[in-house]
Design an enzyme around this catalytic site. Sequence first.
Site, PDB file in Angstrom:
ATOM      1  N   ARG A  29       0.821  -1.210   0.000  1.00 11.59           N
ATOM      2  CA  ARG A  29       0.000   0.000   0.000  1.00 11.59           C
ATOM      3  C   ARG A  29       0.856   1.260   0.000  1.00 11.59           C
ATOM      4  O   ARG A  29       0.451   2.290  -0.556  1.00 11.59           O
ATOM      5  CB  ARG A  29      -0.962  -0.019   1.195  1.00 11.59           C
ATOM      6  CG  ARG A  29      -2.081  -1.064   0.997  1.00 11.59           C
ATOM      7  CD  ARG A  29      -2.665  -1.487   2.322  1.00 11.59           C
ATOM      8  NE  ARG A  29      -3.850  -2.330   2.215  1.00 11.59           N
ATOM      9  CZ  ARG A  29      -3.830  -3.656   2.021  1.00 11.59           C
ATOM     10  NH1 ARG A  29      -2.689  -4.305   1.868  1.00 11.59           N
ATOM     11  NH2 ARG A  29      -4.959  -4.346   1.971  1.00 11.59           N
ATOM     12  N   GLN A 171      -8.637  -7.247   0.444  1.00 10.48           N
ATOM     13  CA  GLN A 171      -8.247  -6.910  -0.932  1.00 10.48           C
ATOM     14  C   GLN A 171      -9.438  -6.342  -1.684  1.00 10.48           C
ATOM     15  O   GLN A 171      -9.325  -5.347  -2.403  1.00 10.48           O
ATOM     16  CB  GLN A 171      -7.676  -8.155  -1.622  1.00 10.48           C
ATOM     17  CG  GLN A 171      -6.365  -8.610  -0.989  1.00 10.48           C
ATOM     18  CD  GLN A 171      -5.893  -9.965  -1.491  1.00 10.48           C
ATOM     19  OE1 GLN A 171      -6.600 -10.657  -2.221  1.00 10.48           O
ATOM     20  NE2 GLN A 171      -4.686 -10.355  -1.098  1.00 10.48           N
ATOM     21  N   ASP A 318      -3.856 -15.508   7.699  1.00 10.48           N
ATOM     22  CA  ASP A 318      -2.562 -16.002   7.212  1.00 10.48           C
ATOM     23  C   ASP A 318      -1.807 -16.801   8.278  1.00 10.48           C
ATOM     24  O   ASP A 318      -0.798 -17.438   7.986  1.00 10.48           O
ATOM     25  CB  ASP A 318      -1.712 -14.835   6.694  1.00 10.48           C
ATOM     26  CG  ASP A 318      -2.351 -14.168   5.469  1.00 10.48           C
ATOM     27  OD1 ASP A 318      -3.089 -14.848   4.732  1.00 10.48           O
ATOM     28  OD2 ASP A 318      -2.124 -12.961   5.261  1.00 10.48           O
ATOM     29  N   ARG A 349      -4.890 -24.085   1.156  1.00  2.00           N
ATOM     30  CA  ARG A 349      -4.197 -24.250   2.446  1.00  2.00           C
ATOM     31  C   ARG A 349      -4.891 -25.223   3.388  1.00  2.00           C
ATOM     32  O   ARG A 349      -4.280 -25.642   4.367  1.00  2.00           O
ATOM     33  CB  ARG A 349      -3.987 -22.885   3.124  1.00  2.00           C
ATOM     34  CG  ARG A 349      -2.880 -22.090   2.464  1.00  2.00           C
ATOM     35  CD  ARG A 349      -2.523 -20.820   3.218  1.00  2.00           C
ATOM     36  NE  ARG A 349      -1.515 -20.089   2.453  1.00  2.00           N
ATOM     37  CZ  ARG A 349      -1.316 -18.777   2.512  1.00  2.00           C
ATOM     38  NH1 ARG A 349      -2.059 -18.032   3.315  1.00  2.00           N
ATOM     39  NH2 ARG A 349      -0.378 -18.209   1.785  1.00  2.00           N
ATOM     40  N   ARG A 392       3.685 -19.539   2.947  1.00  6.08           N
ATOM     41  CA  ARG A 392       3.248 -19.812   4.331  1.00  6.08           C
ATOM     42  C   ARG A 392       3.356 -21.315   4.641  1.00  6.08           C
ATOM     43  O   ARG A 392       3.569 -21.690   5.797  1.00  6.08           O
ATOM     44  CB  ARG A 392       1.820 -19.318   4.570  1.00  6.08           C
ATOM     45  CG  ARG A 392       1.619 -17.866   4.197  1.00  6.08           C
ATOM     46  CD  ARG A 392       1.397 -16.940   5.389  1.00  6.08           C
ATOM     47  NE  ARG A 392       1.286 -15.566   4.937  1.00  6.08           N
ATOM     48  CZ  ARG A 392       2.180 -14.603   5.162  1.00  6.08           C
ATOM     49  NH1 ARG A 392       3.246 -14.819   5.886  1.00  6.08           N
ATOM     50  NH2 ARG A 392       2.006 -13.389   4.689  1.00  6.08           N
TER      51      ARG A 392
HETATM   52  C1  S3P Z   1      -4.215  -9.098   2.264  1.00  7.28           C
HETATM   53  C2  S3P Z   1      -5.462  -9.572   2.553  1.00  7.28           C
HETATM   54  C3  S3P Z   1      -5.756 -10.993   2.830  1.00  7.28           C
HETATM   55  C4  S3P Z   1      -4.478 -11.767   3.169  1.00  7.28           C
HETATM   56  C5  S3P Z   1      -3.363 -11.468   2.203  1.00  7.28           C
HETATM   57  C6  S3P Z   1      -3.033  -9.984   2.238  1.00  7.28           C
HETATM   58  C7  S3P Z   1      -4.043  -7.657   2.015  1.00  7.28           C
HETATM   59  O1  S3P Z   1      -6.348 -11.562   1.691  1.00  7.28           O
HETATM   60  O2  S3P Z   1      -4.732 -13.158   3.203  1.00  7.28           O
HETATM   61  O3  S3P Z   1      -2.213 -12.209   2.558  1.00  7.28           O
HETATM   62  O4  S3P Z   1      -2.893  -7.164   2.038  1.00  7.28           O
HETATM   63  O5  S3P Z   1      -5.050  -6.974   1.792  1.00  7.28           O
HETATM   64  P1  S3P Z   1      -7.946 -11.454   1.397  1.00  7.28           P
HETATM   65  O6  S3P Z   1      -8.275 -10.042   1.145  1.00  7.28           O
HETATM   66  O7  S3P Z   1      -8.163 -12.324   0.193  1.00  7.28           O
HETATM   67  O8  S3P Z   1      -8.600 -12.008   2.620  1.00  7.28           O
END
Ligand code: S3P
Length: 432
Positions: A29, A171, A318, A349, A392
């Site tokens: 970000r 995300q 995670d 996973r 992971r």
């Molecule tokens: C992340 C959001 C998560 C996470 C990923 C990083 C992010 O995914 O599992 O490792 O940086 O916004 P999801 O948005 O699919 O839950």
Amino acid sequence: MSEDLLRVAPAGGLVGELNVPGDKSISHRAVMVGALSDDRVTVTGFGASADTLATVDAFRAMGVPIERVGDDGLVIEGVGMRGLRPPDGVIDVRNAGTLMRILPGILAGQSGTFTLDGDESIRRRPMRRIADPLERMGVSIETSEGLPPVTVQGTGAVEPISYRPPVASAQVKSAVLFAGLFAERGVTVVEEAIATRDHTERMLQRAGVPVDRRPGYVGISPVRELVLPEIAVPGDFSSAAPFIAAATILQGSSLTLRDLSINPTRTGMLAVLERMGARVGLFRRRLAAGEPVADIEVRPAELVATNIEAEIVPTLIDELPLMVLLASFARGTTTIRGAGELRVKESDRIATVVELLNTCGGHVTALPDGFEVLGVPHRLRGGRVDAAGDHRIAMLGAIVGVCSQEGVTVEGADALGVSFPDFADRLAAVVA
Ligand code: S3P
């Protein structure tokens, strides 16, 4: 291939002090918001890894000058909110799901046509979850039957929407919020039934965006410019988590982790560990670049089983592979539910964790949306495991190794480079 093998011997404990790389989510970000800023943005503590460098390269390809300074610094010459230009070819996100899912929201406000593609694992990651809301916002976005590659046609006129994502995903939330910055007027709202990580909201707020936050609700107003002060990225809790797990399990441990992000949308593992009887202390709490940070001390503990339910899953999504390991060392049976999202991560996973732990002597059963884990009263045996191209899972294999009787050999350990390139060296430095 032999250079991809990591051999991890059993250990008596993890001892000493450790820093982990800068947070991956915040690092992505920082590049995104820095690139859209009107001015130069300096980033320190950047977590350089294959994933975050894919983001650096993607923005460079779109015309943003980004200089790396030392191991963990960046100087980004922001090109302004609408200053990205289509690169010559396809944008290769490699293995970076966060880039693949958030970038289309940013491209919504640019001019031209942009195509995003990535590696084999990226090509299995569902994209309808961002295409649906972006289409509702008037963005032209095409997927390949819901999967990458994805093509976005920038548009001048983004419509603000009020959106309740059907899956708990930071995300998705971030893609919608970024697109909302480009609306002519009106507030773009994301309502979450279950809270997910909030780094985007925090960073946009820091860059001068009016952000309205209430429980389960985030509203964002469009802006004409972003002004991001210097960003100091704290250590990645998800990269610290393997060490926290091992130091809890191994009786000879006394470990301190410095300058870690303790954003509450990320530290569900600590809440669950407390319920399980772990001994983890937080010190020197402070705020850095709008994010809560602390040092963490971990001592070994006898663990008891617990249950993990959907409501807190996003706060440790995670870390769930490690929770299965911890549950394997706890007295009783642990159930983890509401974690079906694990099936569409870098690997499935649920399948890869069950396979890895049972290969090493664990008693784990796959559920459609989680796990049932029977604690074993002694160390896991160990064995030879496959990282399945998933960083992971590679880290999980290594941590099972230090907690095992016979050690673990991880095949495909090069996957560690996705988030934590020198993981093996940092682990070696604290094993006792
Ligand atoms: C992340 C959001 C998560 C996470 C990923 C990083 C992010 O995914 O599992 O490792 O940086 O916004 P999801 O948005 O699919 O839950």
